[in-house]
Write an enzyme that holds these catalytic residues in place. Structure first.
Site, PDB file in Angstrom:
ATOM      1  N   HIS A 175       0.905  -2.270  11.789  1.00  0.00           N
ATOM      2  CA  HIS A 175       2.160  -2.851  12.267  1.00  0.00           C
ATOM      3  C   HIS A 175       2.562  -2.351  13.656  1.00  0.00           C
ATOM      4  O   HIS A 175       3.742  -2.191  13.962  1.00  0.00           O
ATOM      5  CB  HIS A 175       3.284  -2.612  11.250  1.00  0.00           C
ATOM      6  CG  HIS A 175       2.933  -3.075   9.873  1.00  0.00           C
ATOM      7  ND1 HIS A 175       2.682  -4.402   9.587  1.00  0.00           N
ATOM      8  CD2 HIS A 175       2.762  -2.394   8.719  1.00  0.00           C
ATOM      9  CE1 HIS A 175       2.376  -4.503   8.285  1.00  0.00           C
ATOM     10  NE2 HIS A 175       2.405  -3.313   7.758  1.00  0.00           N
ATOM     11  N   GLN A 179       2.216 -10.266  11.314  1.00  0.00           N
ATOM     12  CA  GLN A 179       2.645  -9.108  10.523  1.00  0.00           C
ATOM     13  C   GLN A 179       1.788  -7.882  10.798  1.00  0.00           C
ATOM     14  O   GLN A 179       2.273  -6.749  10.759  1.00  0.00           O
ATOM     15  CB  GLN A 179       2.594  -9.459   9.031  1.00  0.00           C
ATOM     16  CG  GLN A 179       3.146  -8.391   8.111  1.00  0.00           C
ATOM     17  CD  GLN A 179       2.327  -8.233   6.855  1.00  0.00           C
ATOM     18  OE1 GLN A 179       1.162  -7.859   6.907  1.00  0.00           O
ATOM     19  NE2 GLN A 179       2.936  -8.542   5.731  1.00  0.00           N
ATOM     20  N   SER A 229       5.071  -5.267   3.695  1.00  0.00           N
ATOM     21  CA  SER A 229       3.741  -5.181   4.297  1.00  0.00           C
ATOM     22  C   SER A 229       2.727  -5.971   3.461  1.00  0.00           C
ATOM     23  O   SER A 229       2.871  -7.185   3.298  1.00  0.00           O
ATOM     24  CB  SER A 229       3.335  -3.708   4.455  1.00  0.00           C
ATOM     25  OG  SER A 229       2.121  -3.584   5.160  1.00  0.00           O
ATOM     26  N   LEU A 230       1.732  -5.307   2.890  1.00  0.00           N
ATOM     27  CA  LEU A 230       0.759  -5.992   2.034  1.00  0.00           C
ATOM     28  C   LEU A 230       1.451  -6.787   0.932  1.00  0.00           C
ATOM     29  O   LEU A 230       0.950  -7.834   0.493  1.00  0.00           O
ATOM     30  CB  LEU A 230      -0.200  -4.979   1.417  1.00  0.00           C
ATOM     31  CG  LEU A 230      -1.158  -5.552   0.370  1.00  0.00           C
ATOM     32  CD1 LEU A 230      -2.230  -6.399   1.029  1.00  0.00           C
ATOM     33  CD2 LEU A 230      -1.767  -4.455  -0.485  1.00  0.00           C
ATOM     34  N   GLN A 267       0.837  -1.198   0.000  1.00  0.00           N
ATOM     35  CA  GLN A 267       0.000   0.000   0.000  1.00  0.00           C
ATOM     36  C   GLN A 267       0.870   1.246   0.000  1.00  0.00           C
ATOM     37  O   GLN A 267       1.852   1.335   0.738  1.00  0.00           O
ATOM     38  CB  GLN A 267      -0.900  -0.031   1.229  1.00  0.00           C
ATOM     39  CG  GLN A 267      -2.034   0.958   1.202  1.00  0.00           C
ATOM     40  CD  GLN A 267      -3.063   0.666   2.280  1.00  0.00           C
ATOM     41  OE1 GLN A 267      -3.035  -0.391   2.903  1.00  0.00           O
ATOM     42  NE2 GLN A 267      -3.980   1.585   2.510  1.00  0.00           N
ATOM     43  N   ARG A 316      -8.657  -8.248   5.560  1.00  0.00           N
ATOM     44  CA  ARG A 316      -7.537  -7.662   6.312  1.00  0.00           C
ATOM     45  C   ARG A 316      -7.687  -6.147   6.390  1.00  0.00           C
ATOM     46  O   ARG A 316      -7.530  -5.541   7.451  1.00  0.00           O
ATOM     47  CB  ARG A 316      -6.221  -8.038   5.624  1.00  0.00           C
ATOM     48  CG  ARG A 316      -4.945  -7.427   6.223  1.00  0.00           C
ATOM     49  CD  ARG A 316      -3.759  -7.841   5.358  1.00  0.00           C
ATOM     50  NE  ARG A 316      -2.474  -7.449   5.903  1.00  0.00           N
ATOM     51  CZ  ARG A 316      -1.829  -6.325   5.586  1.00  0.00           C
ATOM     52  NH1 ARG A 316      -2.397  -5.461   4.756  1.00  0.00           N
ATOM     53  NH2 ARG A 316      -0.638  -6.063   6.112  1.00  0.00           N
TER      54      ARG A 316
END
Length: 309
Positions: free
Chosen positions: A199, A248, A90-91, A10, A115
């Site tokens: 996070h 995560q 991340s994503l 993202q 998510r």
């Protein structure tokens, strides 16, 4: 030569970004496939926007998953070699796992939408914050967060590159951390537009929701190793992959350590697989001797294939 593929997450999205892949029909085909899976015209959203709709977390996450997978398919169709190892920021860990063979594309898309919803609903609007701190190292940032917390949460969230760390938590605590960082000599310290404090420990409830959903998703071991954000390790079993994806959400993205591990393990060439060039700069700062290519346009795909071959 050892090649790593890294997938952006993202923040790399922009209206019109897929027009850069003219000549690669698999890109449009993949986005159309994704649209059918989640029941939304993603091609229309990406090509025409509006920007604020594309920037909604519930839209951005499936869009970036689909775009990253589409670019990887274009890479292979054009003759690009499969990488020796993968990771996603991340994503981006989700398209890495799809392309690595652990999760089916059709299962990953609704999972990342859930998510996104879980992240958005974990905190009331306006109560969370994210900030980028430039010019200070991790121990300094951790000390600043400890001082700024004052009973609230503010923690390192993205360890992106030396001197480039993102913090997340309660908005007021994040703002206090910004002021302290500036007083301690940070080159820049600024609040980011994202309202979801990803996070950090405030996402624990989102992790619980994700754990319940992900338990029903079929997974297999990857045919290409994928290094996970949460622990800088390759999860061998499907149960370990599920657990890494849950953790995560509320643990920092350890991107510096991931790239350092790849370099130690002999990776000489990094290929950023997706729209934009965000990871290229981060990788070069972490591993300055590495060759870093992007796949941000059709021409970039051709150039990267020529270099890697």
């Amino acid at each position: 030569m050892k090649v790593a593929m890294v997938f952006p997450g993202q923040g790399s999205q922009s209206v019109g970004m897929l027009a850069a892949y003219a000549g690669h029909p698999v890109v449009k085909q993949t986005i159309d496939e994704a649209s059918g899976i989640i029941g939304q015209d993603l091609w229309e959203l990406v090509e025409k926007g509006p920007e604020d709709a594309l920037a909604l977390t519930v839209n951005t996450q499936p869009v970036m998953l689909a775009a990253d997978v589409a670019v990887y398919r274009a890479w292979l169709a054009a003759g690009g070699v499969p990488p020796s190892v993968m990771a996603g920021h991340s994503l981006g860990e989700y398209p890495a796992l799809v392309c690595g063979g652990a999760i089916e594309f059709a299962d990953a898309l609704p999972l990342v939408r859930l998510r996104a919803q879980a992240m958005q609903e974990a905190m009331p609007a306006g109560t969370g914050g994210i900030a980028a701190i430039l010019g200070l190292d991790e121990p300094e940032i951790r000390a600043i967060c400890a001082e700024a917390a004052q009973g609230s949460v503010v923690e390192p969230a993205n360890l992106n590159a030396p001197g480039q760390i993102v913090i997340a938590g309660h908005r007021a605590a994040v703002e206090r951390a910004i002021d302290i960082a500036k007083a301690r000599g940070a080159r820049r310290a600024l609040l980011l537009s994202m309202s979801v404090p990803a996070h950090c420990s405030l996402m624990q409830s989102a992790g619980d929701r994700l754990r319940a959903a992900i338990s029903a998703v079929a997974m297999t071991s990857t045919h290409v190793p994928v290094i996970h954000n949460a622990d800088v390790a390759v999860a061998g079993m499907p149960s370990a992959i599920r657990d890494a994806l849950v953790r995560q959400l509320f643990m920092p993205v350890r991107w510096i350590e991931i790239i350092e591990k790849m370099a130690r393990d002999g990776v000489t060439h990094f290929v950023e697989c997706g729209p934009g060039k965000v990871l290229q700069g981060l990788v070069k700062r972490i591993a300055p001797d590495a060759v870093v290519q992007t796949l941000s346009t059709s021409a970039a795909i051709d150039a990267a294939i020529a270099v890697v071959h």
